[in-house]
Design an enzyme around this catalytic site. Structure first.
Site, mmCIF file in Angstrom:
data_model
loop_
_atom_site.group_PDB
_atom_site.id
_atom_site.type_symbol
_atom_site.label_atom_id
_atom_site.label_comp_id
_atom_site.label_asym_id
_atom_site.label_seq_id
_atom_site.Cartn_x
_atom_site.Cartn_y
_atom_site.Cartn_z
ATOM 1 N N ASN A 8 0.868 -1.179 0.000
ATOM 2 C CA ASN A 8 0.000 0.000 0.000
ATOM 3 C C ASN A 8 0.908 1.234 0.000
ATOM 4 O O ASN A 8 1.485 1.575 1.017
ATOM 5 C CB ASN A 8 -0.887 -0.033 1.257
ATOM 6 C CG ASN A 8 -1.743 1.215 1.390
ATOM 7 O OD1 ASN A 8 -1.804 2.037 0.468
ATOM 8 N ND2 ASN A 8 -2.391 1.361 2.527
ATOM 9 N N PHE A 9 1.017 1.871 -1.179
ATOM 10 C CA PHE A 9 1.925 3.030 -1.302
ATOM 11 C C PHE A 9 1.365 4.273 -0.610
ATOM 12 O O PHE A 9 2.088 5.245 -0.439
ATOM 13 C CB PHE A 9 2.163 3.356 -2.777
ATOM 14 C CG PHE A 9 3.147 2.459 -3.489
ATOM 15 C CD1 PHE A 9 3.717 1.370 -2.851
ATOM 16 C CD2 PHE A 9 3.509 2.719 -4.806
ATOM 17 C CE1 PHE A 9 4.624 0.556 -3.518
ATOM 18 C CE2 PHE A 9 4.417 1.914 -5.481
ATOM 19 C CZ PHE A 9 4.976 0.825 -4.831
ATOM 20 N N LYS A 10 0.068 4.270 -0.266
ATOM 21 C CA LYS A 10 -0.569 5.479 0.292
ATOM 22 C C LYS A 10 -0.260 6.655 -0.646
ATOM 23 O O LYS A 10 -0.262 6.461 -1.851
ATOM 24 C CB LYS A 10 -0.091 5.698 1.726
ATOM 25 C CG LYS A 10 -0.269 4.433 2.565
ATOM 26 C CD LYS A 10 -0.010 4.623 4.012
ATOM 27 C CE LYS A 10 -0.267 3.306 4.731
ATOM 28 N NZ LYS A 10 -0.152 3.378 6.157
ATOM 29 N N HIS A 94 -9.850 1.318 4.867
ATOM 30 C CA HIS A 94 -8.552 1.567 5.513
ATOM 31 C C HIS A 94 -8.727 2.623 6.613
ATOM 32 O O HIS A 94 -9.476 3.586 6.448
ATOM 33 C CB HIS A 94 -7.514 2.033 4.483
ATOM 34 C CG HIS A 94 -6.128 2.019 5.040
ATOM 35 N ND1 HIS A 94 -5.649 3.029 5.844
ATOM 36 C CD2 HIS A 94 -5.142 1.095 4.965
ATOM 37 C CE1 HIS A 94 -4.416 2.727 6.221
ATOM 38 N NE2 HIS A 94 -4.085 1.557 5.706
ATOM 39 N N GLU A 168 -5.611 -4.476 10.663
ATOM 40 C CA GLU A 168 -4.552 -3.493 10.852
ATOM 41 C C GLU A 168 -4.831 -2.677 12.114
ATOM 42 O O GLU A 168 -5.593 -1.703 12.066
ATOM 43 C CB GLU A 168 -4.480 -2.550 9.651
ATOM 44 C CG GLU A 168 -4.188 -3.245 8.346
ATOM 45 C CD GLU A 168 -3.618 -2.275 7.333
ATOM 46 O OE1 GLU A 168 -2.482 -2.495 6.908
ATOM 47 O OE2 GLU A 168 -4.291 -1.298 6.982
ATOM 48 N N GLY A 174 2.325 2.579 10.730
ATOM 49 C CA GLY A 174 3.279 3.671 10.530
ATOM 50 C C GLY A 174 3.988 4.103 11.807
ATOM 51 O O GLY A 174 4.655 5.140 11.833
HETATM 52 P P1 PGA Z 1 2.624 0.528 7.632
HETATM 53 O O1 PGA Z 1 1.182 0.715 6.954
HETATM 54 O O2 PGA Z 1 3.194 -0.763 7.111
HETATM 55 O O3 PGA Z 1 3.415 1.734 7.197
HETATM 56 O O4 PGA Z 1 2.400 0.480 9.110
HETATM 57 C C1 PGA Z 1 0.317 -0.370 6.767
HETATM 58 C C2 PGA Z 1 -1.001 0.082 6.180
HETATM 59 O O5 PGA Z 1 -1.545 1.101 6.651
HETATM 60 O O6 PGA Z 1 -1.538 -0.545 5.257
#
Ligand code: PGA
Length: 246
Positions: A8-10, A94, A168, A174
């Protein structure tokens, strides 16, 4: 069982760097001395960097879309545009969209119903914040946690055949903090009792911790944010999934 590894590149990467990344990852996977059946790889670039879904070893998905074919929905992407790219995979629910963009459960359910009706593969995200996790004090209250997660399935067809769930925990996204192996195992067991779909773990997964996480039988794959931005690190996580799968 086949592990599912998703990036997931966001809101990261440009069109140029996304293209380079996808080509490089596809080439590496093609030349990987592994069984093709050992894993399924997805990449979710930011919407402006979506491209034709015609890679050999990975699938492109969208991080978001509005539940309509097209129309007056300023700033959104709709089905018509996704169809041209051949994209048939979407992330819904998400925590960043629920919390930062204020998407309600009802709206997540509306999106879910629309894209399920169109036959999309849906990675549906659930997860609690720290206040829910710590409700029971020192001793975690798993029943309260399960009740909370259950509310995130309101209006969702948990029997949908192309459903993949991602657990999650918000406090692990993050932050560099990963849920412990026991927390992942217990929560995954609880979610599997709610919905029979493949279940991914997400939240600070990286090349170092992914082997152990993927070794759990309750974990069918991982959804990776930060550690997926670098192609080498994401490739390493895919390799780890293969080791765990042998
Ligand atoms: P992260 O994000 O690996 O940077 O914690 C995961 C996500 O939100 O899909």
């Amino acid at each position: 069982m086949q592990k599912i590894i998703a990036a997931n590149f966001k809101a990261n990467h440009t069109q140029t760097s996304t293209k380079k990344y996808l080509q490089e990852l596809d080439n590496r996977l093609l030349n990987m001395p592994l069984s093709k059946n050992s894993h399924r790889v997805y990449v979710f670039p930011q919407v402006a960097n979506l491209c034709a879904n015609d890679f050999t070893s990975l699938k492109i998905g969208t991080q978001n879309a509005y539940p309509a074919y097209n129309g007056a929905f300023t700033g959104e992407i709709t089905l018509e545009a996704l169809e041209e790219f051949g994209i048939t995979t979407i992330l819904i629910g998400h925590s960043e969209r629920r919390n930062i963009l204020n998407e309600t459960q009802a709206f997540c359910a509306e999106k879910f119903a629309f894209f399920a009706q169109k036959g999309f593969e849906i990675i549906y995200c659930v997860g609690e914040d720290l206040s829910v996790r710590q409700k029971g004090g020192q001793k975690e209250d798993l029943e309260a946690l399960k009740d909370f997660i259950q509310t995130q399935f309101e209006g969702i067809d948990t029997g949908y055949e192309k459903l993949i769930i991602a657990y999650e925990p918000i406090w692990a996204i993050g932050t560099g903090i990963t849920a412990t192996i026991e927390q992942i195992r217990q929560t995954h067991q609880a979610i599997k009792s709610i919905a029979p779909a493949p279940l991914l773990y997400g939240g600070s997964v990286n090349a170092e911790n992914s082997s152990q996480i993927l070794s759990l039988k309750e974990v069918d794959g991982v959804l990776v944010g930060r550690a997926s931005l670098d192609v080498e690190s994401f490739y390493q996580i895919i390799q780890n999934s293969y080791k765990e799968n042998k």
